[in-house]
Design a protein around this motif. Sequence first.
Motif, PDB file in Angstrom:
ATOM      1  N   UNK A  18      35.106  51.548  36.888  1.00 50.07           N
ATOM      2  CA  UNK A  18      34.728  52.069  38.208  1.00 50.07           C
ATOM      3  C   UNK A  18      35.845  52.933  38.767  1.00 50.07           C
ATOM      4  N   UNK A  19      37.089  52.463  38.671  1.00 52.15           N
ATOM      5  CA  UNK A  19      38.227  53.241  39.167  1.00 52.15           C
ATOM      6  C   UNK A  19      38.345  54.578  38.428  1.00 52.15           C
ATOM      7  N   UNK A  20      38.196  54.556  37.110  1.00 52.70           N
ATOM      8  CA  UNK A  20      38.363  55.780  36.332  1.00 52.70           C
ATOM      9  C   UNK A  20      37.245  56.783  36.562  1.00 52.70           C
ATOM     10  N   UNK A  71      30.977  45.096  45.198  1.00 52.21           N
ATOM     11  CA  UNK A  71      30.079  45.906  46.014  1.00 52.21           C
ATOM     12  C   UNK A  71      30.847  46.960  46.805  1.00 52.21           C
ATOM     13  N   UNK A  72      32.026  46.605  47.294  1.00 54.97           N
ATOM     14  CA  UNK A  72      32.861  47.570  48.007  1.00 54.97           C
ATOM     15  C   UNK A  72      33.256  48.730  47.098  1.00 54.97           C
ATOM     16  N   UNK A  73      33.594  48.420  45.847  1.00 54.80           N
ATOM     17  CA  UNK A  73      33.992  49.465  44.905  1.00 54.80           C
ATOM     18  C   UNK A  73      32.825  50.411  44.602  1.00 54.80           C
ATOM     19  N   UNK A  74      31.648  49.850  44.344  1.00 54.70           N
ATOM     20  CA  UNK A  74      30.486  50.687  44.059  1.00 54.70           C
ATOM     21  C   UNK A  74      30.053  51.479  45.289  1.00 54.70           C
ATOM     22  N   UNK A  78      29.553  56.618  48.264  1.00 54.75           N
ATOM     23  CA  UNK A  78      29.885  57.470  49.411  1.00 54.75           C
ATOM     24  C   UNK A  78      30.565  58.756  48.958  1.00 54.75           C
ATOM     25  N   UNK A  79      31.507  58.620  48.035  1.00 48.57           N
ATOM     26  CA  UNK A  79      32.204  59.809  47.545  1.00 48.57           C
ATOM     27  C   UNK A  79      31.232  60.757  46.855  1.00 48.57           C
ATOM     28  N   UNK A  80      30.327  60.207  46.047  1.00 50.29           N
ATOM     29  CA  UNK A  80      29.367  61.048  45.335  1.00 50.29           C
ATOM     30  C   UNK A  80      28.465  61.803  46.300  1.00 50.29           C
TER      31      UNK A  80
END
Length: 314
Positions: free
Chosen positions: A80-82, A180-183, A188-190
Amino acid sequence: MAPILFVVVAFPCTVGAMALAVLHIYRHLLNYTEPTYQRYIVRIIFMVPVYAMMSFLSLIRSDHSIYFNSIREIYEAWVIYNFLSLCLAWVGGPGAVVLSLSGRSLKPSWYLMTCCFPAIPLDGRFIRRCKQGGLQFVILKPLLVVITFILYAKGKYKDGNFSVDQAYLYITIIYTVSYSMALYALALFYVACKDLLRPFNPVPKFIIIKSVVFLTYWQGVLVFLAAKSRFIRNAEEAADLQNFVLCVEMLAAAVCHFYAFPYKEYAGANVGASGGLRGSLFHALKFNDFYHDTVHQFAPTYHDYVLYNNNQRE
């Protein structure tokens, strides 16, 4: 060990998935002409052999599955981070994003669950919050794994046991919130940057990452809930089913990665310098970017967010 039918079917799927992924990674490393992007792509593709191998090992050594599953879940956070970092690299880094989106905001939306909040300015703070959303999961997951191992050794943790006397319930809740926060940060960024990302054809890439990471997680939760509700005999059978299905799914994921992250986009390009196969692999696997990113995003000394462009990160 899991039922022999599961093992017989899972083995060729695991071997096939790993072979395809290794070939795909090899092709990217041979055509490592865009290190800024391909570093993240190689790490994402590595998800397939990690998932496939850990799931298969969990099938044949179910008594040690907690260790294999933990490795898989840590890599889930890493993916997810990458992917978020890859999207940010595509658009030139936070500085380029803020310049491109200057004066714009993310309007309240019911499907983004922001309908009750004011518009979100697309500035440096927004980008920083998105990166923090991804990073917190990468940082928290290994800590949860260590806690899980300690509780498991003390007999206080068992996969699929939702009893209030066992830690599985509480670990799952914490994990779900962080996950869930990460996704959500990624989504949001997308949405905010989809026009900037369009030249890079992000939709199939976004779909496969969300499918593998999101669906496999909830798939695991659902099979354990099915065991709790007696639709599946017990938690052990639920775990075997989850690992078997993951082995099969990774074969499909390996094929999809070829189309979502094609190495041919970088073949023959003259951008960036290749240091050979070993140098390319070393660059892709170095964690210095993650370390600097973590310090940069969470440093309490920053009163104002410091923006950077890609050429400042190499």
